[in-house]
Scaffold this active site. Structure first.
Site, PDB file in Angstrom:
ATOM      1  N   CYS A 102       0.844  -1.197   0.000  1.00 32.41           N
ATOM      2  CA  CYS A 102       0.000   0.000   0.000  1.00 32.41           C
ATOM      3  C   CYS A 102       0.877   1.244   0.000  1.00 32.41           C
ATOM      4  O   CYS A 102       1.847   1.330   0.753  1.00 32.41           O
ATOM      5  CB  CYS A 102      -0.861   0.049   1.261  1.00 32.41           C
ATOM      6  SG  CYS A 102      -2.004  -1.291   1.457  1.00 32.41           S
ATOM      7  N   CYS A 103       0.525   2.189  -0.841  1.00 29.32           N
ATOM      8  CA  CYS A 103       1.034   3.551  -0.763  1.00 29.32           C
ATOM      9  C   CYS A 103       2.561   3.617  -0.694  1.00 29.32           C
ATOM     10  O   CYS A 103       3.244   3.230  -1.630  1.00 29.32           O
ATOM     11  CB  CYS A 103       0.371   4.235   0.428  1.00 29.32           C
ATOM     12  SG  CYS A 103       0.344   6.018   0.362  1.00 29.32           S
ATOM     13  N   TYR A 104       3.122   4.066   0.409  1.00 29.24           N
ATOM     14  CA  TYR A 104       4.561   4.276   0.540  1.00 29.24           C
ATOM     15  C   TYR A 104       5.369   2.989   0.679  1.00 29.24           C
ATOM     16  O   TYR A 104       6.593   3.005   0.551  1.00 29.24           O
ATOM     17  CB  TYR A 104       4.862   5.193   1.733  1.00 29.24           C
ATOM     18  CG  TYR A 104       4.595   6.643   1.441  1.00 29.24           C
ATOM     19  CD1 TYR A 104       5.533   7.419   0.773  1.00 29.24           C
ATOM     20  CD2 TYR A 104       3.396   7.230   1.804  1.00 29.24           C
ATOM     21  CE1 TYR A 104       5.282   8.745   0.478  1.00 29.24           C
ATOM     22  CE2 TYR A 104       3.129   8.551   1.524  1.00 29.24           C
ATOM     23  CZ  TYR A 104       4.090   9.310   0.860  1.00 29.24           C
ATOM     24  OH  TYR A 104       3.829  10.626   0.565  1.00 29.24           O
TER      25      TYR A 104
ATOM     26  N   SER B 118      -1.221  -0.387  -4.500  1.00 35.16           N
ATOM     27  CA  SER B 118      -2.232   0.664  -4.575  1.00 35.16           C
ATOM     28  C   SER B 118      -1.579   2.016  -4.323  1.00 35.16           C
ATOM     29  O   SER B 118      -0.519   2.103  -3.702  1.00 35.16           O
ATOM     30  CB  SER B 118      -3.352   0.428  -3.568  1.00 35.16           C
ATOM     31  OG  SER B 118      -2.900   0.641  -2.258  1.00 35.16           O
TER      32      SER B 118
END
Length: 172
Positions: free
Chosen positions: A103-105, A153
């Protein structure tokens, strides 16, 4: 079939990116084990709204103990990337071609593990440039599934789609 999911997590994790997927995995009868430096540690989310108890220390695990790996974003990946044990675990997981959910970072860890080359990914804007330089193929999509091996994502806003895709991979 129930799967065993390792979650690499430490302080300043993004609470929603941890709790929502973990709750969905458990609701689908998968087992989740939290991994950090040492079993018994307590780590806190970015907003300090929640904490997570660590089940296993990184020195006490093997990739063969797990079927999939999840890494939530937030500040946690910044701490994890500074410890070669977590990078080595991620490398071994990637080399074994087991599913990795990011996810993300947390996608930045693929750069440090040298797993981004040729991978189709989605990521938060702040990491896109570095991932491209590391050889990744980036898509501006909510979620990208690269051959059921890497599910990525862009942000917390895409969690429902991300979780759905992760659960599909776990069913495969």
């Amino acid at each position: 079939m129930n799967k065993r999911i390792a979650v690499l997590v430490t302080h300043d994790f993004e609470e929603n990116e941890y709790h929502h997927p973990v709750e969905a995995f458990r609701a689908a009868s998968h087992s989740v084990r939290n991994i950090e430096k040492q079993a018994g540690n307590i780590v806190y989310g970015q907003q300090r709204r929640s904490s997570v108890s660590i089940d296993l220390g990184i020195d006490d695990i093997c990739i063969h103990d797990f079927d999939a790996l999840m890494i939530p974003g937030g500040g946690s990946p910044d701490f994890l990337k500074k410890d070669d044990r977590f990078i080595n675990f991620l490398q071994q997981f990637g080399n074994a071609q087991k599913p990795i959910f990011l996810c993300c970072y947390s996608t930045q860890l693929l750069i440090h593990a040298r797993l981004a080359i040729g991978r189709r990914l989605s990521s938060v804007d702040n990491v896109v440039y570095d991932l491209k330089n590391a050889g990744a193929v980036l898509f501006d999509r909510d979620v990208v599934n690269d051959n059921n091996l890497y599910v990525t994502s862009r942000s917390t806003l895409e969690l429902p789609v991300f979780i759905h895709e992760c659960l599909n991979v776990l069913r495969a």
